[in-house]
Design a protein around this motif. Structure first.
Motif, short mmCIF file in Angstrom:
data_model
loop_
_atom_site.label_atom_id
_atom_site.label_comp_id
_atom_site.label_asym_id
_atom_site.label_seq_id
_atom_site.Cartn_x
_atom_site.Cartn_y
_atom_site.Cartn_z
N GLU A 183 75.21 9.24 -20.74
CA GLU A 183 74.62 7.90 -21.46
C GLU A 183 74.78 7.02 -20.31
O GLU A 183 73.82 6.03 -20.22
N ILE A 184 75.60 7.16 -19.32
CA ILE A 184 75.78 6.27 -18.14
C ILE A 184 74.55 6.31 -17.13
O ILE A 184 73.93 5.53 -16.51
N GLY A 185 74.37 7.78 -17.09
CA GLY A 185 73.12 8.18 -16.15
C GLY A 185 71.82 7.71 -16.80
O GLY A 185 70.82 7.47 -15.83
N ARG A 186 71.64 7.23 -18.00
CA ARG A 186 70.52 6.97 -18.51
C ARG A 186 70.01 5.12 -18.32
O ARG A 186 69.27 5.09 -18.46
N CYS A 187 71.31 4.70 -17.92
CA CYS A 187 71.17 3.31 -17.48
C CYS A 187 70.82 2.98 -16.25
O CYS A 187 71.00 3.91 -15.19
N LYS A 188 69.78 2.09 -15.73
CA LYS A 188 68.98 1.75 -14.65
C LYS A 188 69.71 0.93 -13.81
O LYS A 188 69.32 0.60 -12.73
N HIS A 189 70.95 0.43 -14.21
CA HIS A 189 71.47 -0.68 -13.64
C HIS A 189 72.43 0.05 -12.47
O HIS A 189 72.58 1.01 -12.67
N LEU A 193 78.61 -0.93 -12.20
CA LEU A 193 79.26 -0.31 -13.49
C LEU A 193 79.47 -1.31 -14.57
O LEU A 193 79.27 -0.76 -15.88
N ASP A 194 79.51 -2.67 -13.99
CA ASP A 194 79.58 -3.58 -15.36
C ASP A 194 78.34 -3.71 -16.07
O ASP A 194 78.40 -3.47 -17.36
N SER A 195 77.47 -3.58 -15.42
CA SER A 195 76.25 -3.69 -16.23
C SER A 195 75.89 -2.17 -17.15
O SER A 195 75.37 -2.38 -18.13
N LYS A 196 76.17 -1.35 -16.31
CA LYS A 196 75.98 -0.09 -16.97
C LYS A 196 77.03 0.25 -18.31
O LYS A 196 76.36 0.50 -19.56
N VAL A 197 78.13 -0.28 -18.13
CA VAL A 197 78.90 -0.53 -19.50
C VAL A 197 78.42 -1.26 -20.50
O VAL A 197 78.53 -1.30 -21.59
N SER A 198 78.03 -2.52 -20.20
CA SER A 198 77.69 -3.33 -21.19
C SER A 198 76.19 -2.89 -21.58
O SER A 198 76.02 -3.21 -23.06
N GLU A 199 75.30 -2.32 -21.18
CA GLU A 199 74.31 -1.58 -21.88
C GLU A 199 74.50 -0.02 -22.59
O GLU A 199 73.52 0.29 -23.11
N ASN A 239 81.95 -7.07 -31.12
CA ASN A 239 80.35 -7.24 -30.50
C ASN A 239 80.60 -8.41 -29.47
O ASN A 239 80.58 -9.62 -29.94
N SER A 240 81.13 -8.18 -28.30
CA SER A 240 80.82 -9.49 -27.46
C SER A 240 81.22 -8.53 -25.90
O SER A 240 81.65 -7.63 -25.83
N THR A 241 80.19 -9.30 -24.85
CA THR A 241 80.32 -8.55 -23.74
C THR A 241 81.72 -8.63 -22.93
O THR A 241 82.05 -7.65 -22.16
N ASN A 249 86.02 -1.80 -25.89
CA ASN A 249 84.97 -0.58 -26.85
C ASN A 249 85.03 0.70 -26.15
O ASN A 249 85.07 1.70 -26.80
N LEU A 250 84.78 0.60 -24.77
CA LEU A 250 84.42 1.94 -24.15
C LEU A 250 85.84 2.76 -24.08
O LEU A 250 85.81 3.94 -24.38
N LEU A 251 86.89 2.39 -23.65
CA LEU A 251 88.29 2.68 -23.61
C LEU A 251 88.59 3.13 -25.20
O LEU A 251 89.22 4.18 -25.27
N THR A 252 88.49 2.45 -26.23
CA THR A 252 88.66 2.92 -27.47
C THR A 252 87.75 4.09 -27.87
O THR A 252 88.34 5.05 -28.40
#
Length: 129
Positions: A53-59, A62-68, A3-5, A11-14
């Motif tokens: 899931e990425i499509g649900r993010c409004k940012h 890509l960095d913002s989408k991945v963090s959200e 748990n850290s930005t 985390n996504l790659l895992t």
């Protein structure tokens, strides 16, 4: 999960590597059942779940989408592929050539993902050192 930005991509790659490993297992099971009458091939679609899931993010970035991303929702399930027609008399729809190509492709993808995870940790290690 860490748990850290700074670990969002790791985390996504895992999660992607875990899904790739699971898909390799599903494809291997299809190959093992190539001669089982009535067997319908199975598959797993991580890319579809991730895209949704990425499509649900409004940012925008890509960095913002991945963090959200809610990593707990990135759990693809195995489904039975009924769209592939069975050309065999026994109702089995597994094409051994297609499955072997898919397995080789998934193995390459898994190697790439694990290499990317290692590279991310190497970058962090070089920053800390």
């Amino acid at each position: 999960m860490i748990n850290s930005t700074s670990f969002d991509y790791i985390n996504l790659l895992t999660k992607a590597a875990d899904a790739s490993w699971k898909r390799e297992s599903v494809i291997s099971n299809n190959i093992a059942n190539v001669d089982t009458p009535g067997y319908k091939r199975k598959d797993l679609d991580f890319e579809g779940v991730l895209t949704e899931e990425i499509g649900r993010c409004k940012h925008e970035s890509l960095d913002s989408k991945v963090s959200e991303l809610d990593m707990s929702k990135l759990n693809p399930t195995v489904y039975t592929d009924s769209s592939t027609y069975a050309y065999r008399m026994d109702g089995n729809n597994v094409d051994i050539d297609t499955e072997n190509v898919e397995l080789a492709s998934e193995q390459i993808k898994y190697e790439g993902l694990t290499s990317s995870i290692s590279s991310q940790f190497e970058r962090m290690k070089s920053v800390i050192s």
